[in-house]
Design a protein around this motif. Structure first.
Motif, PDB file in Angstrom:
ATOM      1  N   ASP A 374      -9.223  -6.202   0.068  1.00 36.71           N
ATOM      2  CA  ASP A 374      -9.292  -4.888   0.716  1.00 36.71           C
ATOM      3  C   ASP A 374      -8.218  -4.731   1.785  1.00 36.71           C
ATOM      4  O   ASP A 374      -7.719  -3.618   2.021  1.00 36.71           O
ATOM      5  CB  ASP A 374     -10.673  -4.672   1.342  1.00 36.71           C
ATOM      6  N   PHE A 375      -7.873  -5.825   2.439  1.00 43.15           N
ATOM      7  CA  PHE A 375      -6.803  -5.789   3.435  1.00 43.15           C
ATOM      8  C   PHE A 375      -5.473  -5.477   2.758  1.00 43.15           C
ATOM      9  O   PHE A 375      -4.684  -4.655   3.235  1.00 43.15           O
ATOM     10  CB  PHE A 375      -6.729  -7.126   4.173  1.00 43.15           C
ATOM     11  N   HIS A 376      -5.237  -6.112   1.621  1.00 41.50           N
ATOM     12  CA  HIS A 376      -3.978  -5.889   0.906  1.00 41.50           C
ATOM     13  C   HIS A 376      -3.920  -4.480   0.313  1.00 41.50           C
ATOM     14  O   HIS A 376      -2.851  -3.863   0.279  1.00 41.50           O
ATOM     15  CB  HIS A 376      -3.800  -6.950  -0.180  1.00 41.50           C
ATOM     16  N   PHE A 377      -5.066  -3.978  -0.143  1.00 42.90           N
ATOM     17  CA  PHE A 377      -5.061  -2.603  -0.659  1.00 42.90           C
ATOM     18  C   PHE A 377      -4.744  -1.614   0.463  1.00 42.90           C
ATOM     19  O   PHE A 377      -3.979  -0.659   0.263  1.00 42.90           O
ATOM     20  CB  PHE A 377      -6.406  -2.252  -1.301  1.00 42.90           C
ATOM     21  N   LYS A 378      -5.319  -1.831   1.624  1.00 40.95           N
ATOM     22  CA  LYS A 378      -5.036  -0.971   2.783  1.00 40.95           C
ATOM     23  C   LYS A 378      -3.538  -0.988   3.099  1.00 40.95           C
ATOM     24  O   LYS A 378      -2.928   0.054   3.369  1.00 40.95           O
ATOM     25  CB  LYS A 378      -5.841  -1.447   3.989  1.00 40.95           C
ATOM     26  N   ASN A 379      -2.937  -2.170   3.050  1.00 46.06           N
ATOM     27  CA  ASN A 379      -1.496  -2.277   3.296  1.00 46.06           C
ATOM     28  C   ASN A 379      -0.690  -1.530   2.238  1.00 46.06           C
ATOM     29  O   ASN A 379       0.344  -0.916   2.538  1.00 46.06           O
ATOM     30  CB  ASN A 379      -1.072  -3.747   3.309  1.00 46.06           C
ATOM     31  N   ASN A 380      -1.161  -1.580   0.993  1.00 45.53           N
ATOM     32  CA  ASN A 380      -0.431  -0.894  -0.074  1.00 45.53           C
ATOM     33  C   ASN A 380      -0.569   0.619   0.029  1.00 45.53           C
ATOM     34  O   ASN A 380       0.348   1.359  -0.344  1.00 45.53           O
ATOM     35  CB  ASN A 380      -0.897  -1.400  -1.438  1.00 45.53           C
ATOM     36  N   LEU A 381      -1.698   1.086   0.533  1.00 42.00           N
ATOM     37  CA  LEU A 381      -1.840   2.519   0.802  1.00 42.00           C
ATOM     38  C   LEU A 381      -0.827   2.943   1.871  1.00 42.00           C
ATOM     39  O   LEU A 381      -0.179   3.997   1.756  1.00 42.00           O
ATOM     40  CB  LEU A 381      -3.271   2.825   1.257  1.00 42.00           C
TER      41      LEU A 381
END
Length: 437
Positions: A374-381
């Motif tokens: 979820d941290f990496h998805f937030k960064n990709n957003l």
């Protein structure tokens, strides 16, 4: 060898070497992230070739297909006059293929003959943990459960007379029996009727007269190699990383992975089911999930993250609020920084030790959060938001591309509309201009 024949062979060799040296260098850090596929399969998808012109052509077609598929699903929100929902789903659609497949689909390489990652193409990569357990069992119980009488006799002789060769022979036998038992395990799974990643991989991706995924030995002399992006353990495939097990009937079984349009249509419809539920539930105070709300209203940024987290990654919308753990990061970092500053000015050894223990605890929590998907998805957003300031789009510089102006305008329009909130219908004109028929 006759002089003429020798000259001809030398010429052929020089031509092959020249062709290889002239071939565009591939992005090597991605070599273990692909399945090598059958070049005879008719792909309805852009193919990444690592030259500037071909990368940009690939990117233009990739993004046009992605945006078209997203719009087909989201346009119903425009019909209802709900531009915020439309903008949020379009932004989600730009983000989750970047996160899942790095905007990669198929690639073609020419700079190394026979490029193929054997553990992936054989399916062994799906059995890493199983192989480890088998190896450990064989290692401990070789003599009692696996070795033949003759092998045990040889081991006993060497153990008494030549310990070095005893260890060599034993290691060879452990490896051999590990391989044998692993193959037996794979065959039993492949032949069962129960759905599984490996069964679908073996039967549908590697089966038939014209298998999609090839044996590495069959392409060892091929200079031109085609590949498709896959998941780390080989159980997901394609630009939106669809599971071989859970998406068999309506995706793998229908060979949609051969088409970029069908892949996006399927993947976006799947994630939209979660988006739609979370979004409409947010309008009902009894059903609304707190993690997608801010100040009594749906927070579209959180909605995007929760949709991916619950529906796509976890497989259950009810688990979407695990994103709350990531939302604690800023608070934890602030507290850690505050305590670290305190330590500098504390003279008491006991207090200093107490603060340091707390800082260590906080740092461990921070590390855990930063490893979470979820941290990496937030960064990709956030990375998608950053496309506004760049000519190119992509996960990293080495796999980025510049699209046509029309497609980049559509990407920028989606991002701007999302950030500006309730958009006027006219501001979707750039998207409308690039839609595939």
């Amino acid at each position: 060898m006759r002089p003429l024949r020798s000259a001809i062979l030398s010429t052929i060799l020089l031509v092959n070497m020249a062709q290889a040296s002239e071939a565009p260098a591939r992005v090597k850090w991605m070599d273990k992230m692909f399945y090598t596929v059958n070049r005879n399969v008719d792909l309805q998808a852009p193919i990444w070739v690592n030259t500037e012109a071909e990368r940009n052509s690939y990117g233009t077609e990739y993004m046009k297909s992605l945006i078209t598929s997203a719009h087909k699903i989201a346009k119903k929100y425009l019909e209802y006059g709900d531009h915020e929902a439309y903008n949020a789903f379009m932004m989600l659609s730009l983000t989750f293929p970047l996160h899942e497949g790095l905007y990669m689909s198929f690639r073609e390489t020419k700079d190394e003959k026979g490029l193929c990652y054997e553990p992936a193409n054989s399916g062994d990569i799906m059995f890493q943990q199983t192989k480890k357990k088998i190896f450990e069992n064989v290692q401990v119980n070789l003599e009692s459960e696996f070795a033949s009488e003759e092998e045990k006799r040889q081991l006993e002789i060497l153990k008494e007379s030549d310990i070095e060769n005893f260890e060599k022979l034993r290691n060879i036998l452990v490896d051999d029996y590990t391989h044998i038992k692993l193959q037996e395990k794979k065959e039993s799974i492949a032949n069962t009727e129960s759905p599984s990643n490996y069964r679908h991989f073996k039967k549908y991706l590697k089966g038939g007269e014209n298998p999609f995924i090839v044996e590495c030995s069959d392409v060892k002399e091929d200079q031109i190699i085609r590949q498709i992006i896959r998941g780390g353990d080989g159980t997901d495939i394609g630009p939106v990383q669809l599971s071989l097990r859970w998406h068999f009937d309506n995706f793998i079984g229908k060979k949609y992975y051969e088409s970029i349009d069908k892949t996006f249509d399927y993947g976006l419809n799947f994630i939209h089911a979660g988006f739609k539920k979370l979004y409409y539930d947010s309008t009902n105070s009894k059903k609304a999930m707190s993690c997608v709300m801010t100040g009594g209203k749906v927070d579209l940024n959180k909605l995007i993250r929760a949709t991916w987290s619950g529906k796509y990654n976890q497989g259950q919308v009810s688990k979407s609020c695990r994103i709350d753990d990531i939302n604690k990061l800023a608070e934890l970092e602030k507290e850690s920084s505050k305590l670290t500053r305190k330590i500098r000015f504390v003279s008491s050894r006991s207090k200093k030790q107490k603060y340091q223990e707390k800082v260590t605890q906080l740092e461990n929590e921070i590390k855990m959060i930063k490893r979470h998907p979820d941290f990496h998805f937030k960064n990709n957003l956030e990375k998608v938001n950053g496309f506004l300031d760049k000519k190119s789009v992509g996960y990293t510089d080495s796999i980025s591309f510049e699209t046509s102006k029309e497609v980049k305008d559509a990407i920028d329009e989606i991002i701007n509309n999302f950030n500006e909130g309730n958009a006027d219908g006219k501001t979707h004109s750039k998207v409308q201009a690039i839609l595939k028929s």
